[in-house]
Design a protein around this motif. Structure first.
Motif, mmCIF file in Angstrom:
data_model
loop_
_atom_site.group_PDB
_atom_site.id
_atom_site.type_symbol
_atom_site.label_atom_id
_atom_site.label_comp_id
_atom_site.label_asym_id
_atom_site.label_seq_id
_atom_site.Cartn_x
_atom_site.Cartn_y
_atom_site.Cartn_z
ATOM 1 N N VAL A 74 2.869 2.484 8.034
ATOM 2 C CA VAL A 74 3.699 2.534 6.833
ATOM 3 C C VAL A 74 4.945 1.704 7.110
ATOM 4 C CG1 VAL A 74 4.918 4.029 5.211
ATOM 5 C CG2 VAL A 74 2.842 4.860 6.344
ATOM 6 N N ARG A 75 5.226 0.765 6.223
ATOM 7 C CA ARG A 75 6.371 -0.138 6.371
ATOM 8 C C ARG A 75 7.304 0.006 5.171
ATOM 9 N NH1 ARG A 75 7.044 -2.356 11.279
ATOM 10 N NH2 ARG A 75 5.028 -2.500 12.295
ATOM 11 N N ASP A 76 8.598 -0.075 5.435
ATOM 12 C CA ASP A 76 9.577 -0.106 4.359
ATOM 13 C C ASP A 76 9.376 -1.404 3.592
ATOM 14 O OD1 ASP A 76 12.381 -1.037 3.294
ATOM 15 O OD2 ASP A 76 12.512 1.145 3.545
ATOM 16 N N ALA A 77 9.275 -1.332 2.278
ATOM 17 C CA ALA A 77 8.984 -2.510 1.457
ATOM 18 C C ALA A 77 10.058 -3.581 1.556
ATOM 19 C CB ALA A 77 8.792 -2.098 -0.002
ATOM 20 N N LYS A 78 11.318 -3.191 1.767
ATOM 21 C CA LYS A 78 12.402 -4.176 1.828
ATOM 22 C C LYS A 78 12.659 -4.683 3.245
ATOM 23 C CE LYS A 78 15.014 -2.791 -2.222
ATOM 24 N NZ LYS A 78 16.297 -2.305 -2.730
ATOM 25 N N THR A 79 12.708 -3.757 4.212
ATOM 26 C CA THR A 79 13.116 -4.134 5.568
ATOM 27 C C THR A 79 11.956 -4.330 6.536
ATOM 28 O OG1 THR A 79 13.302 -1.842 6.328
ATOM 29 C CG2 THR A 79 15.254 -2.833 5.270
ATOM 30 N N THR A 97 -1.610 -1.729 0.379
ATOM 31 C CA THR A 97 -1.817 -3.166 0.164
ATOM 32 C C THR A 97 -3.291 -3.541 0.195
ATOM 33 O OG1 THR A 97 -1.489 -3.657 2.523
ATOM 34 C CG2 THR A 97 0.455 -3.769 1.097
ATOM 35 N N ARG A 98 -4.134 -2.764 0.831
ATOM 36 C CA ARG A 98 -5.571 -3.065 0.871
ATOM 37 C C ARG A 98 -6.241 -2.699 -0.448
ATOM 38 N NH1 ARG A 98 -8.956 -0.852 5.817
ATOM 39 N NH2 ARG A 98 -7.614 -2.332 6.883
ATOM 40 N N ALA A 99 -5.904 -1.538 -0.983
ATOM 41 C CA ALA A 99 -6.527 -1.081 -2.229
ATOM 42 C C ALA A 99 -5.773 -1.576 -3.464
ATOM 43 C CB ALA A 99 -6.592 0.447 -2.250
ATOM 44 N N SER A 100 -4.619 -2.196 -3.252
ATOM 45 C CA SER A 100 -3.774 -2.680 -4.353
ATOM 46 C C SER A 100 -3.461 -1.576 -5.355
ATOM 47 C CB SER A 100 -4.433 -3.870 -5.061
ATOM 48 O OG SER A 100 -4.604 -4.932 -4.163
ATOM 49 N N SER A 101 -3.023 -0.430 -4.822
ATOM 50 C CA SER A 101 -2.681 0.687 -5.702
ATOM 51 C C SER A 101 -1.657 1.595 -5.030
ATOM 52 C CB SER A 101 -3.935 1.494 -6.057
ATOM 53 O OG SER A 101 -4.459 2.088 -4.887
ATOM 54 N N TYR A 102 -0.971 2.362 -5.872
ATOM 55 C CA TYR A 102 -0.048 3.356 -5.348
ATOM 56 C C TYR A 102 -0.857 4.576 -4.926
ATOM 57 C CZ TYR A 102 3.839 0.582 -6.952
ATOM 58 O OH TYR A 102 4.743 -0.432 -7.115
ATOM 59 N N ILE A 103 -0.419 5.217 -3.842
ATOM 60 C CA ILE A 103 -1.116 6.388 -3.334
ATOM 61 C C ILE A 103 -0.106 7.510 -3.092
ATOM 62 C CG2 ILE A 103 -2.978 5.037 -2.298
ATOM 63 C CD1 ILE A 103 -1.634 5.464 0.429
ATOM 64 N N THR A 104 -0.629 8.689 -2.856
ATOM 65 C CA THR A 104 0.213 9.862 -2.614
ATOM 66 C C THR A 104 0.166 10.242 -1.138
ATOM 67 O OG1 THR A 104 -1.587 11.431 -2.971
ATOM 68 C CG2 THR A 104 -0.345 10.727 -4.932
ATOM 69 N N LEU A 105 1.008 11.194 -0.763
ATOM 70 C CA LEU A 105 0.997 11.707 0.599
ATOM 71 C C LEU A 105 -0.346 12.373 0.905
ATOM 72 C CD1 LEU A 105 3.225 11.449 2.669
ATOM 73 C CD2 LEU A 105 3.953 13.765 2.124
ATOM 74 N N ALA A 106 -0.958 12.978 -0.109
ATOM 75 C CA ALA A 106 -2.287 13.588 0.071
ATOM 76 C C ALA A 106 -3.321 12.525 0.426
ATOM 77 C CB ALA A 106 -2.697 14.340 -1.185
ATOM 78 N N ASP A 107 -3.198 11.328 -0.149
ATOM 79 C CA ASP A 107 -4.105 10.230 0.175
ATOM 80 C C ASP A 107 -3.915 9.787 1.623
ATOM 81 O OD1 ASP A 107 -5.158 10.085 -2.474
ATOM 82 O OD2 ASP A 107 -3.430 8.881 -3.085
ATOM 83 N N VAL A 108 -2.648 9.769 2.062
ATOM 84 C CA VAL A 108 -2.358 9.382 3.458
ATOM 85 C C VAL A 108 -2.932 10.434 4.402
ATOM 86 C CG1 VAL A 108 -0.554 8.861 5.140
ATOM 87 C CG2 VAL A 108 -0.280 8.127 2.765
ATOM 88 N N LEU A 144 0.603 0.270 4.489
ATOM 89 C CA LEU A 144 1.132 0.973 3.332
ATOM 90 C C LEU A 144 2.609 0.630 3.241
ATOM 91 C CD1 LEU A 144 -0.423 4.500 4.056
ATOM 92 C CD2 LEU A 144 -1.455 2.586 2.821
ATOM 93 N N LYS A 145 3.083 0.368 2.044
ATOM 94 C CA LYS A 145 4.498 0.037 1.859
ATOM 95 C C LYS A 145 5.183 1.181 1.137
ATOM 96 C CE LYS A 145 4.502 -4.813 2.368
ATOM 97 N NZ LYS A 145 5.292 -5.981 2.127
ATOM 98 N N LYS A 146 6.359 1.514 1.633
ATOM 99 C CA LYS A 146 7.137 2.586 1.018
ATOM 100 C C LYS A 146 8.306 1.965 0.280
ATOM 101 C CE LYS A 146 9.084 7.099 2.005
ATOM 102 N NZ LYS A 146 10.334 7.008 1.301
ATOM 103 N N TYR A 147 8.402 2.310 -0.990
ATOM 104 C CA TYR A 147 9.455 1.787 -1.844
ATOM 105 C C TYR A 147 10.595 2.787 -1.972
ATOM 106 C CZ TYR A 147 6.539 -2.155 -2.984
ATOM 107 O OH TYR A 147 5.799 -3.306 -2.895
ATOM 108 N N PRO A 148 11.778 2.311 -2.380
ATOM 109 C CA PRO A 148 12.940 3.204 -2.506
ATOM 110 C C PRO A 148 12.702 4.392 -3.441
ATOM 111 C CG PRO A 148 13.643 0.915 -2.678
ATOM 112 C CD PRO A 148 12.139 0.915 -2.667
ATOM 113 N N ASN A 149 11.807 4.242 -4.410
ATOM 114 C CA ASN A 149 11.514 5.343 -5.331
ATOM 115 C C ASN A 149 10.562 6.363 -4.702
ATOM 116 O OD1 ASN A 149 9.069 4.033 -5.358
ATOM 117 N ND2 ASN A 149 9.081 3.550 -7.538
ATOM 118 N N ARG A 150 10.362 6.265 -3.367
ATOM 119 C CA ARG A 150 9.512 7.171 -2.566
ATOM 120 C C ARG A 150 8.032 6.956 -2.789
ATOM 121 N NH1 ARG A 150 12.266 13.115 -2.466
ATOM 122 N NH2 ARG A 150 14.170 12.493 -1.426
ATOM 123 N N ARG A 151 7.652 5.941 -3.531
ATOM 124 C CA ARG A 151 6.232 5.698 -3.769
ATOM 125 C C ARG A 151 5.639 4.894 -2.625
ATOM 126 N NH1 ARG A 151 4.634 4.369 -9.767
ATOM 127 N NH2 ARG A 151 2.709 5.242 -8.987
#
Length: 195
Positions: A59-64, A36-47, A25-32
């Motif tokens: 969970v990996r930071d998308a930039k670093t 990467t497996r489902a190719s979709s944005y998910i919520t904390l409830a999904d996690v 799972l990648k975490k973006y600066p906008n907190r989303r």
């Protein structure tokens, strides 16, 4: 269930799964969070659902690419603790905080983890014993009475094993502290070994 499906960003379209097939799972600066497996944005409830389903992920930071898994799990715990019925008392949390920076911090973490694993195994054994009670067609008042009469010795045995394992873990911690050459307290030389 993942929320709003979208096409993956170009940089992720051909990205392989995590090591050993672990879901990334990648975490973006906008907190989303982006799965990467489902190719979709998910919520904390999904996690949280992934955790409950026993799915392995990181969970990996998308930039670093910094590992943020623990941070996300702590967010889930915080949400659970602030809503409904908390698991941790204020006193317990204060005691845990006191171990940070303490020489016993690493050992305490291992001790708590092993105790929690033992407790999970205890819960699993009880679940196996009670499996027949969950089938409404098979459940009868006689079965319930029989189950309850068998639980006292079972619970006593399981709790005895749990307490024995807990005691053994604590004894191992004490032995570790007493071993010569253990660097539990860096920079400290016992008076008996000073010249």
């Amino acid at each position: 269930m993942p929320s709003a499906r979208r096409a993956p960003p170009v940089s992720e379209a051909s990205e392989p799964a995590g090591h050993d097939g672990i879901r990334v799972l990648k975490k973006y600066p906008n907190r989303r969070l982006y799965d990467t497996r489902a190719s979709s944005y998910i919520t904390l409830a999904d996690v949280k659902k992934m955790v409950l389903d026993g799915q392995e992920f990181e969970v990996r930071d998308a930039k670093t690419s910094e590992d943020l898994t623990r941070s996300i799990l702590l967010q889930i715990i915080l949400e659970e603790e602030t809503g409904g019925m908390p698991m941790f008392t204020s006193r317990m949390l204060a005691q845990i905080i006191r171990f940070y920076g303490h020489a016993m911090q690493g050992m305490m973490g291992a001790y708590l983890e092993k105790n929690l694993q033992t407790f999970v195994e205890l819960q699993s054994r009880l679940g196996e014993q009670a499996r027949g009670l969950y089938d409404p067609k098979a459940f009868t008042p006689e079965m319930w009475a029989q189950f309850m009469s068998g639980q006292a010795p079972l619970m006593q045995g399981l709790m005895g094993n749990y307490l024995e394992q807990s005691k053994n873990l604590f004894m191992q911690m004490q032995e570790q502290i007493g071993k010569p050459g253990t660097t539990l307290f860096p920079g400290f030389t016992p008076p008996s070994s000073r010249k």
